[in-house]
Motif scaffolding. Structure first.
Motif, short mmCIF file in Angstrom:
data_model
loop_
_atom_site.label_atom_id
_atom_site.label_comp_id
_atom_site.label_asym_id
_atom_site.label_seq_id
_atom_site.Cartn_x
_atom_site.Cartn_y
_atom_site.Cartn_z
N ASN A 309 0.98 -1.21 0.26
CA ASN A 309 -0.04 -0.12 0.01
C ASN A 309 0.91 1.09 -0.01
O ASN A 309 0.79 2.11 -0.72
N GLN A 310 2.01 1.09 0.78
CA GLN A 310 2.73 2.46 0.72
C GLN A 310 3.56 2.76 -0.49
O GLN A 310 3.42 4.03 -0.90
N PRO A 311 4.19 1.81 -0.97
CA PRO A 311 4.95 2.03 -2.29
C PRO A 311 4.01 2.35 -3.47
O PRO A 311 4.14 3.14 -4.30
N THR A 313 0.85 3.67 -3.18
CA THR A 313 0.49 5.10 -2.96
C THR A 313 1.45 6.14 -3.37
O THR A 313 1.21 7.15 -3.73
N ALA A 314 2.74 6.08 -2.85
CA ALA A 314 3.87 6.93 -3.31
C ALA A 314 3.96 7.02 -4.52
O ALA A 314 4.24 7.97 -5.16
N LEU A 315 3.80 5.90 -5.33
CA LEU A 315 4.14 5.84 -6.86
C LEU A 315 2.87 6.75 -7.39
O LEU A 315 3.19 7.59 -8.28
N GLY A 316 1.69 6.62 -6.98
CA GLY A 316 0.61 7.45 -7.22
C GLY A 316 1.01 9.04 -7.14
O GLY A 316 0.81 9.91 -7.89
N VAL A 317 1.75 9.33 -5.71
CA VAL A 317 2.05 10.77 -5.72
C VAL A 317 2.80 11.35 -6.59
O VAL A 317 3.07 12.29 -7.15
N TYR A 318 4.00 10.44 -6.90
CA TYR A 318 5.00 10.85 -7.48
C TYR A 318 4.57 11.01 -9.23
O TYR A 318 4.92 12.00 -9.81
N ALA A 319 3.61 9.97 -9.47
CA ALA A 319 3.16 10.13 -10.80
C ALA A 319 2.38 11.65 -11.14
O ALA A 319 2.48 12.24 -11.93
N SER A 320 1.54 11.81 -9.77
CA SER A 320 0.81 13.11 -10.09
C SER A 320 1.72 14.24 -10.16
O SER A 320 1.73 15.16 -10.56
N ALA A 321 2.80 14.35 -9.23
CA ALA A 321 3.69 15.30 -9.15
C ALA A 321 4.48 15.41 -10.63
O ALA A 321 4.83 16.39 -10.92
N ALA A 338 11.05 13.35 -9.30
CA ALA A 338 10.17 12.76 -9.35
C ALA A 338 10.19 11.15 -10.14
O ALA A 338 9.60 10.37 -9.44
N ILE A 339 10.85 11.14 -10.94
CA ILE A 339 11.17 9.87 -11.78
C ILE A 339 11.75 8.95 -10.81
O ILE A 339 11.47 7.90 -10.82
N ASN A 340 12.81 9.37 -10.28
CA ASN A 340 13.81 8.45 -9.33
C ASN A 340 12.78 7.92 -8.22
O ASN A 340 13.00 6.78 -7.60
N GLY A 341 12.10 8.95 -7.64
CA GLY A 341 11.10 8.44 -6.61
C GLY A 341 10.19 7.47 -6.95
O GLY A 341 9.92 6.51 -6.39
N MET A 342 9.80 7.45 -8.19
CA MET A 342 8.79 6.46 -8.97
C MET A 342 9.67 4.98 -8.94
O MET A 342 9.09 3.84 -8.66
N ARG A 343 10.79 5.44 -9.50
CA ARG A 343 11.84 3.92 -9.72
C ARG A 343 11.92 3.48 -8.18
O ARG A 343 12.05 2.00 -8.19
N ALA A 344 12.34 4.24 -7.28
CA ALA A 344 12.72 3.47 -5.80
C ALA A 344 11.49 2.97 -5.47
O ALA A 344 11.53 1.83 -4.85
N GLU A 345 10.32 3.53 -5.36
CA GLU A 345 8.95 2.82 -4.84
C GLU A 345 8.52 1.47 -5.54
O GLU A 345 8.10 0.56 -5.03
N ALA A 346 8.83 1.52 -7.08
CA ALA A 346 8.63 0.30 -7.70
C ALA A 346 9.42 -0.52 -7.38
O ALA A 346 9.13 -1.86 -7.27
N GLN A 347 10.81 -0.30 -7.06
CA GLN A 347 11.65 -1.31 -6.86
C GLN A 347 11.36 -2.02 -5.32
O GLN A 347 11.48 -3.08 -4.95
#
Length: 519
Positions: A309-311, A313-321, A338-347
């Motif tokens: 749930n946490q990653p 949700t964070a992916l959604g936030v980074y995508a919106s940003a 923002a892109i690096n954040g999405m990559r980190a949460e996906a990992q």
């Protein structure tokens, strides 16, 4: 070409076995106290079907002429050989219908389904063959009963001892098991012990009627108990060959050999039954471990959902940003962040899924530093809302600031299971008395105690003993695996889990401490 080579090799080996076992024959006939060649033929019929029948008949005929070559007319020899081959062929067909060849000797039921037809089939075949010999004038009238008993003993012993070996050698799984057993140093140990036992039985027991023959049971019991059916087959074969070699050297009478062969077949069956039980127990244990892992996967689904749930949700936030920054024409560091954040949460999400998959398939754990307060809070978070909705007073005191070396996902499964049981226990008590607590206390010796208590009815002595038994559950819809899995996880982490006998619910989990953070 492969089939031709297979059949050619079968005929060669069959005749060689026939020649090697042609000891103490009666009237130059195929009546000997040791006859393993038919076992090879039966295995061929079971593996290849009725198409191999002509090859089997050819092998019997060649054995008759090349090994025995009796002085009687050729047509009598041919008829006797054909009657013998026909009996073996019918025996093989009945044996194939009586049992499932794919499960030969796999368990006690399959073993009984094999040995009973062997005993009865060899008896019937012996009656037909010996009667045929007498009708052809190849066996004296007074020699019928003696010939029958000796031929039956030879066939029954030969098939009983040799057929399991040939069957396993003819299948990939059996060859692998036998090869693994042969590569084990323990095989050398019970082989040497078998040689010693032969020396004791024949060297010291000869004058007393082989009263020390029972010592030969020791190596086969050792092999069967340690290596299952593979060890039983190897040890039974080695001891049988050893017995035949010794009686040849000592030049014992055929009657004495027959008596020893009967003892030998009993010895082999004891080993097969022990080996079958050991293999069956190992398979059951493996299936149970797999069942526990499957059940654990279900228990971990809640923890997985929480972790993902946490990653996500964070992916959604980074995508919106990312969308907002792109609309504003941002191309600098903020867009990269923002892109690096999405990559980190996906990992991170992928790591969670891989950990669940590894535990699901192999029971593997991934150890990491886990803060105890965060672990307890993460497990308790879901139950706070449940406590408010069900009128339960849920107490979660601040845990000591210590760190565990553990698989956080698995320990969350344990705590969630204990809390789930506690909430179910208080559901039946008065609403004003519903209370659940989870608290941690540091113990001497670098350990921590996590105690989950509830105001339910608690455990009596019998319940406390059976609470951690597989498939025992007090819930109508429970599998009885939650506490079993939880204890297994606790012990994997070097800890322990138990339930105490009390007038209310008390479960305690003790885990080793990795370190205490410096202040």
């Amino acid at each position: 070409m492969h089939t031709f080579l297979l059949y050619f090799g079968f005929v060669v080996v069959y005749v060689a076995l026939d020649a090697a076992s042609f000891i103490h024959p009666r009237h130059g006939l195929n009546i000997t106290p040791w006859n393993p060649a038919p076992a090879l033929g039966l295995v061929l019929l079971l593996r290849r079907g009725s198409g191999a029948l002509p090859v089997f008949v050819l092998a019997v005929l060649l054995g008759e002429y090349l090994v025995r070559g009796g002085p009687f007319p050729w047509w009598k020899s041919l008829l006797s050989a054909l009657s013998l081959a026909a009996g073996y062929a019918l025996f093989g067909k009945v044996l194939g219908q009586r049992m499932q060849p794919g499960t030969l000797l796999d368990d006690r039921a399959a073993l009984l389904g094999w040995i009973v037809p062997v005993v009865l089939g060899t008896l019937l075949n012996s009656v037909v063959y010996v009667t045929c010999l007498q009708l052809l004038g190849l066996l004296p009238a007074k020699g019928w009963l003696t010939g029958l008993l000796q031929f039956w003993v030879g066939d029954a012993v030969g098939i009983t001892i040799a057929m399991p070996l040939f069957w396993w050698l003819s299948g990939a799984r059996g060859r692998f098991a036998l090869r693994s057993a042969l590569m084990c140093w323990e095989t050398l140990g019970y082989s040497l012990f078998g040689i010693l036992a032969l020396g004791v039985a024949f060297g010291l027991g000869d004058d007393s009627g082989f009263k020390l023959f029972y010592v030969l049971f020791l190596p086969i019991i050792w092999a069967s108990a340690r290596q299952g059916m593979a060890g039983a087959i190897l040890s039974a074969t080695l001891l049988q060959v050893g017995v035949i070699a010794v009686v040849q050297v000592l030049d014992l009478s055929a009657v004495t050999i027959a008596e020893l062969q009967l003892l030998g077949v009993v010895m082999g069956l004891v080993g097969f039954f022990i080996g079958g039980v050991v293999d069956e127990q190992r398979r059951t244990s493996g299936e149970l471990r797999q069942t526990l892992r499957l059940a654990a996967a279900g228990e971990m689904a809640g923890a997985l959902a929480h972790e993902l749930n946490q990653p996500l949700t964070a992916l959604g936030v980074y995508a919106s940003a990312y969308d907002a920054l792109q609309e504003r024409g941002e191309t600098g560091a903020r867009l990269d962040a923002a892109i690096n954040g999405m990559r980190a949460e996906a990992q991170r999400a992928g790591d969670v899924v891989r950990r669940l998959r590894d535990f699901f398939r192999t029971g593997a754990t991934k150890l990491e530093a886990v803060a105890l307060p965060q672990l307890i809070e993460s497990a308790a978070e879901f139950y706070r809302l449940k406590a408010n909705n069900s009128g339960v007073r849920f107490l979660v005191p601040q845990a000591p600031d210590i760190v565990l070396l553990a698989d956080r996902l698995q320990l969350e499964v344990v705590l969630r299971n204990l809390l789930s049981n506690a909430f179910e226990a208080v559901a039946t008590v008065d609403a004003t008395a519903r209370r659940v607590s989870i608290q941690a206390t540091r113990l001497p010796g670098a350990r921590v105690l996590i105690c989950v208590e509830d105001s339910g009815c608690g455990l009596n002595t019998r319940d406390a003993e059976r609470a951690f038994e597989s498939f025992h559950s007090s819930k109508s819809s429970g599998l009885g695996l939650g506490l079993v899995i939880s204890r297994a996880i606790a012990e994997t982490h070097g800890g322990s889990l138990w339930g105490e006998v009390a007038d209310h619910g008390v479960f305690k989990l003790v885990l080793p401490i990795q370190e205490t953070p410096n202040r």
